[in-house]
Scaffold this active site. Sequence first.
Site, PDB file in Angstrom:
ATOM      1  N   TYR A  84       1.692 -26.932  25.149  1.00  0.00           N
ATOM      2  CA  TYR A  84       0.979 -27.738  25.957  1.00  0.00           C
ATOM      3  C   TYR A  84       1.300 -28.319  26.641  1.00  0.00           C
ATOM      4  O   TYR A  84       2.028 -29.704  26.151  1.00  0.00           O
ATOM      5  CB  TYR A  84      -0.488 -28.179  24.983  1.00  0.00           C
ATOM      6  CG  TYR A  84      -1.523 -28.702  25.139  1.00  0.00           C
ATOM      7  CD1 TYR A  84      -2.520 -27.590  25.073  1.00  0.00           C
ATOM      8  CD2 TYR A  84      -0.953 -29.784  25.091  1.00  0.00           C
ATOM      9  CE1 TYR A  84      -3.486 -27.890  26.018  1.00  0.00           C
ATOM     10  CE2 TYR A  84      -2.687 -30.497  26.180  1.00  0.00           C
ATOM     11  CZ  TYR A  84      -3.861 -29.774  26.436  1.00  0.00           C
ATOM     12  OH  TYR A  84      -4.726 -29.310  26.950  1.00  0.00           O
ATOM     13  N   GLU A 126      -5.228 -27.513  32.821  1.00  0.00           N
ATOM     14  CA  GLU A 126      -4.860 -27.345  30.917  1.00  0.00           C
ATOM     15  C   GLU A 126      -4.445 -26.196  31.270  1.00  0.00           C
ATOM     16  O   GLU A 126      -4.466 -25.175  31.904  1.00  0.00           O
ATOM     17  CB  GLU A 126      -6.157 -27.535  30.498  1.00  0.00           C
ATOM     18  CG  GLU A 126      -5.076 -27.349  28.947  1.00  0.00           C
ATOM     19  CD  GLU A 126      -6.420 -27.070  27.882  1.00  0.00           C
ATOM     20  OE1 GLU A 126      -7.126 -26.173  28.348  1.00  0.00           O
ATOM     21  OE2 GLU A 126      -6.816 -27.956  26.860  1.00  0.00           O
TER      22      GLU A 126
END
Length: 385
Positions: free
Chosen positions: A109, A197
């Site tokens: 991530y 993101e």
Amino acid sequence: MNIHEYQAKDLFRKFNVATSEGKVFENENDAEEYAKSLDVEEYVVKAQIHAGGRGKGGGVKLVKTPEEVREMVKSMLGMTLVTHQTGPEGKLVNKVYVEAASNIKKEYYLSFVTDRATEKNVIIASPEGGVDIEKVAEETPEKLLTQPIDPVVGIQPFHIRKIGYFLGFDKGQVKQLGPLIQGMYNLFVETDCSLVEVNPLIVTDKDEVKALDAKINFDDNAEFRHKEYKELHDPTEEEPSELEAKEWGFSFVKLDGNIGCLVNGAGLAMSTMDIIKHHGAEPANFLDVGGGATVEQVTQAFKMILRDENVKAILVNIFGGIMKCDTIADGIMVAAKEVGIKVPLVVRLEGTNVELGKKMLEESGLNISTASTMKDAALKVVELI
Ligand code: ADP
Ligand code: MG
């Protein structure tokens, strides 16, 4: 403002953030042709909606042949995709992205957000990718690294090393992380994002580091200096009522309760919702008409609140700062007459010319109760429903 994955990936390419080859489609024929032109063994077909969790919801599918790409695109277009982020009503799929599949060794991530507490942009990284990052933050916060970036000096080599080693990357992988993070940072700053993101960031079986998913949010306050936002905007992704309110110059968010709220100022609107909940009821909407609302805006706001059949009473909570309370009272009276409000109305006014405003409402002959404090107003409206 939110954009689609395919648009975010176009921006990634522009800023040299490594990603897979892919293209967006609105029909299966073109998608099949494109798949034939790609020299790969496997394809991924991804529904383009403004919500995550598509993988689990059936909006991300791996297929082997251009014919299967065709079938998959055909079945995804027009479907209503439900994920944990769309709500039970789901979202209509109008566009589908086709890209080369990757052989994933591990998912990570990586994101950039603005941290208001430190007044800096921060990088958030985790070796736990492809999953709900909120869950990681809650259950295993030690698996998240938050790295603030000084806006004067920007990304430094030690940031890259620190993040790379935190993710468990080897030297070759850290080397690829450098341009990727720098590119994401440049994109974040130059296009005024509030979020970039990548979930998941992946390492492939060939040790390539790249962004497999892409989510971008632009900061609406920067809209005036980015003409391109308009082209990237997809109105089909927005709540029709929220769009309508935007056109009238105020904010409206529909909720599930039965007390309609008409308030000026976002903070006051939120505390109005809080106090309604505090006294045991639920707001039907968030509505901020802004500091200098006109009679036309107030009328439109009433119309939108009353369109909701759940609304059993309305609470008007206005602070007459920029505008005088008697002007607001006038607006309420005109709106009430024009729209024909059949549910009880509680009005709390405070600020300049408050006495005059209240008097006007009391003498208007309309079914309006006035209140002097927020508590008083909340208790009255809760009792009325
Ligand atoms: P969402 O976050 O909406 O579920 P993602 O783009 O993150 O959508 O895709 C979900 C999962 O699908 C990823 O975590 C990954 O495992 C897989 N996936 C997505 N794109 C590819 C691809 N190009 N190659 C292989 N697997 C992929
Ligand atoms: Mg994802």
